[in-house]
Design a protein around this motif. Sequence first.
Motif, mmCIF file in Angstrom:
data_model
loop_
_atom_site.group_PDB
_atom_site.id
_atom_site.type_symbol
_atom_site.label_atom_id
_atom_site.label_comp_id
_atom_site.label_asym_id
_atom_site.label_seq_id
_atom_site.Cartn_x
_atom_site.Cartn_y
_atom_site.Cartn_z
ATOM 1 N N ALA A 19 -0.905 -0.657 -3.663
ATOM 2 C CA ALA A 19 -0.349 -1.534 -2.654
ATOM 3 C C ALA A 19 0.020 -2.604 -3.290
ATOM 4 O O ALA A 19 0.746 -3.855 -2.985
ATOM 5 N N VAL A 20 -0.019 -2.705 -4.479
ATOM 6 C CA VAL A 20 -0.329 -3.989 -5.621
ATOM 7 C C VAL A 20 1.107 -4.782 -5.904
ATOM 8 O O VAL A 20 2.008 -5.215 -5.734
ATOM 9 N N LEU A 24 4.096 -7.110 -5.073
ATOM 10 C CA LEU A 24 4.859 -7.910 -6.346
ATOM 11 C C LEU A 24 6.603 -7.571 -6.160
ATOM 12 O O LEU A 24 6.931 -7.949 -6.782
ATOM 13 N N GLU A 25 6.636 -5.971 -5.327
ATOM 14 C CA GLU A 25 7.604 -5.984 -5.145
ATOM 15 C C GLU A 25 8.417 -7.108 -4.418
ATOM 16 O O GLU A 25 9.580 -7.136 -4.475
ATOM 17 N N GLY A 26 7.517 -7.965 -3.714
ATOM 18 C CA GLY A 26 8.513 -8.914 -2.376
ATOM 19 C C GLY A 26 8.518 -8.853 -1.495
ATOM 20 O O GLY A 26 9.175 -9.785 -0.596
ATOM 21 N N ALA A 31 -0.881 -8.857 4.867
ATOM 22 C CA ALA A 31 -0.737 -8.346 6.093
ATOM 23 C C ALA A 31 -0.596 -7.134 6.478
ATOM 24 O O ALA A 31 -0.967 -6.555 6.779
ATOM 25 N N SER A 32 0.629 -6.636 6.526
ATOM 26 C CA SER A 32 1.575 -5.710 6.730
ATOM 27 C C SER A 32 0.748 -4.347 5.348
ATOM 28 O O SER A 32 0.977 -3.707 5.962
ATOM 29 N N ILE A 33 0.665 -5.248 4.090
ATOM 30 C CA ILE A 33 -0.399 -3.814 3.423
ATOM 31 C C ILE A 33 -0.684 -3.700 3.649
ATOM 32 O O ILE A 33 -1.876 -2.347 3.747
ATOM 33 N N ALA A 34 -1.501 -4.794 4.106
ATOM 34 C CA ALA A 34 -3.364 -4.204 4.197
ATOM 35 C C ALA A 34 -3.642 -3.571 6.145
ATOM 36 O O ALA A 34 -4.461 -2.779 5.403
ATOM 37 N N GLY A 35 -2.389 -2.986 6.731
ATOM 38 C CA GLY A 35 -2.833 -3.146 8.200
ATOM 39 C C GLY A 35 -2.376 -1.895 7.661
ATOM 40 O O GLY A 35 -2.844 -1.156 8.643
#
Length: 64
Positions: A19-20, A24-26, A31-35
């Motif tokens: 997830a990190v 960090l890749e930007g 929100a997208s990652i969390a979902g």
Amino acid sequence: MGKKGIPHRKFSKEEKMNAVKRRLEGKESYASIAGSIGAGETTIQTWVLNYEAMGEDAFIRSSN
């Protein structure tokens, strides 16, 4: 259950690192990652901040 109806669950070191790195890749928002993994946005933000401060050691659990 956690905030906003998100059930509380534990994430492995590998899941946190993935997830990190995605953040960090930007290319993805918090929100997208969390979902996509079933976490809260602030959880992802905390992981990123901890990683930036401590590296991968941020995700190693203490035996205490």
